[in-house]
Design a protein around this motif. Structure first.
Motif, short mmCIF file in Angstrom:
data_model
loop_
_atom_site.label_atom_id
_atom_site.label_comp_id
_atom_site.label_asym_id
_atom_site.label_seq_id
_atom_site.Cartn_x
_atom_site.Cartn_y
_atom_site.Cartn_z
N GLY A 21 0.82 -1.20 0.00
CA GLY A 21 0.00 0.00 0.00
C GLY A 21 0.85 1.24 0.00
N TYR A 22 0.41 2.22 -0.75
CA TYR A 22 1.07 3.53 -0.78
C TYR A 22 2.57 3.43 -1.04
N GLY A 23 2.96 2.51 -1.89
CA GLY A 23 4.37 2.36 -2.25
C GLY A 23 5.20 1.55 -1.27
N ARG A 25 5.89 -2.16 0.83
CA ARG A 25 5.64 -3.60 0.81
C ARG A 25 5.84 -4.13 2.23
N GLU A 26 4.94 -5.02 2.63
CA GLU A 26 5.01 -5.61 3.96
C GLU A 26 6.36 -6.27 4.22
N CYS A 27 6.87 -7.01 3.24
CA CYS A 27 8.14 -7.72 3.45
C CYS A 27 9.27 -6.76 3.82
N ASP A 28 9.28 -5.56 3.22
CA ASP A 28 10.35 -4.60 3.50
C ASP A 28 10.20 -3.97 4.88
N VAL A 29 8.98 -3.55 5.20
CA VAL A 29 8.73 -2.94 6.52
C VAL A 29 9.02 -3.96 7.62
N ALA A 30 8.51 -5.18 7.45
CA ALA A 30 8.72 -6.23 8.46
C ALA A 30 10.21 -6.52 8.66
N LYS A 31 10.95 -6.60 7.58
CA LYS A 31 12.40 -6.89 7.66
C LYS A 31 13.13 -5.76 8.38
N ASN A 32 12.83 -4.52 8.01
CA ASN A 32 13.49 -3.38 8.65
C ASN A 32 13.20 -3.34 10.15
N VAL A 33 11.94 -3.49 10.51
CA VAL A 33 11.57 -3.45 11.93
C VAL A 33 12.19 -4.62 12.68
N THR A 34 12.16 -5.80 12.09
CA THR A 34 12.73 -6.99 12.73
C THR A 34 14.22 -6.82 12.99
N ASP A 35 14.95 -6.30 12.01
CA ASP A 35 16.38 -6.07 12.20
C ASP A 35 16.64 -5.07 13.33
N LEU A 36 15.83 -4.04 13.39
CA LEU A 36 15.97 -3.06 14.47
C LEU A 36 15.65 -3.68 15.83
N VAL A 37 14.59 -4.48 15.89
CA VAL A 37 14.24 -5.16 17.15
C VAL A 37 15.41 -6.02 17.62
N ALA A 38 16.01 -6.76 16.70
CA ALA A 38 17.16 -7.63 17.06
C ALA A 38 18.26 -6.80 17.71
N VAL A 143 2.82 -9.97 15.59
CA VAL A 143 2.51 -8.55 15.73
C VAL A 143 2.11 -7.98 14.38
N GLU A 144 0.91 -7.42 14.32
CA GLU A 144 0.45 -6.67 13.14
C GLU A 144 0.65 -5.20 13.50
N LEU A 145 1.76 -4.63 13.00
CA LEU A 145 2.17 -3.29 13.39
C LEU A 145 1.08 -2.24 13.16
N ALA A 146 0.57 -2.20 11.93
CA ALA A 146 -0.43 -1.22 11.52
C ALA A 146 -0.91 -1.62 10.13
N PHE A 147 -1.89 -0.90 9.60
CA PHE A 147 -2.46 -1.23 8.30
C PHE A 147 -1.73 -0.49 7.19
N ILE A 148 -1.11 -1.25 6.31
CA ILE A 148 -0.30 -0.70 5.24
C ILE A 148 -1.15 -0.06 4.14
N GLN A 155 1.73 6.21 7.13
CA GLN A 155 2.71 7.24 7.48
C GLN A 155 3.55 6.80 8.67
N LEU A 156 2.92 6.11 9.62
CA LEU A 156 3.68 5.56 10.75
C LEU A 156 4.64 4.47 10.28
N LEU A 157 4.14 3.59 9.41
CA LEU A 157 4.98 2.50 8.91
C LEU A 157 6.14 3.03 8.08
N ARG A 158 5.95 4.14 7.42
CA ARG A 158 6.99 4.72 6.58
C ARG A 158 8.05 5.45 7.41
N SER A 159 7.60 6.21 8.42
CA SER A 159 8.53 7.13 9.07
C SER A 159 8.90 6.78 10.52
#
Length: 179
Positions: A21-23, A25-38, A143-148, A155-159
């Motif tokens: 959604g809005y440019g 992809r779930e796979c990218d957001v999930a990967k970025n957040v997961t790496d940060l969580v680690a 965890v379902e962070l937010a709706f893409i 905007q939350l998922l992006r920034s």
């Protein structure tokens, strides 16, 4: 405590990027957040023994079970109809430890980011079961962070991916302290 992290959907989106959604992809957001969580969990002294992104849920569950971890966390973005919004955290139905972990993470995300609190939900096999929750030996949450596909949530998922990650890590340390 040993933790296994799973970023939802296929690496680099091939063959399945998950929700889009809005440019984003779930796979990218999930990967970025997961790496940060680690990184945040490691800095807090929590042992992260696996961090896997794969479309093969069997592969993910098998890797987690082989690692003999205490906690399993799968990170995703939700999508529905462009109207639904907010954060929800799933646990295996009937697992009090899973429910406790889910509540700790849910509270931290909602408090830190101000997302709509869609609550903690139990995944029941045969009804609304989620494979990774039903087949992982560890205390497991998804965890379902937010709706893409929601204009505000995206905007939350992006920034604010770093804030999502910090909140998840705090949820884990809250759970660890409560045991």
């Amino acid at each position: 405590m040993k933790v296994f992290l799973n970023a939802g959907h296929a690496p680099d989106g091939n063959p399945d990027p998950g929700a889009c959604g809005y440019g984003l992809r779930e796979c990218d957001v999930a990967k970025n957040v997961t790496d940060l969580v680690a990184g945040y969990l490691t800095a807090a002294g929590v042992e992260v023994v696996g961090c896997l992104q794969s479309d093969s849920l069997h592969e993910v569950v098998s890797a987690s079970n082989r690692a003999d971890v205490d906690v399993f966390i799968s990170i995703h973005c939700n999508a529905c109809n462009g109207v639904a919004q907010g954060t929800e955290t799933w646990h295996y139905y009937g697992s009090s430890a899973g429910e406790k972990l889910a509540q700790c993470i849910q509270n931290q995300i909602v408090d830190a980011l101000g997302t709509v609190d869609r609550g903690v939900k139990g995944a029941k096999p045969g009804v609304n079961g989620l494979y990774v929750l039903s087949n992982t030996d560890a205390v497991a949450v998804l965890v379902e962070l937010a709706f893409i596909d929601h204009a505000g949530d995206v905007q939350l998922l992006r920034s604010r991916q770093d804030e999502f990650a910090r909140a998840i890590a705090r949820g884990v340390t809250d759970y660890e302290g409560a045991c």
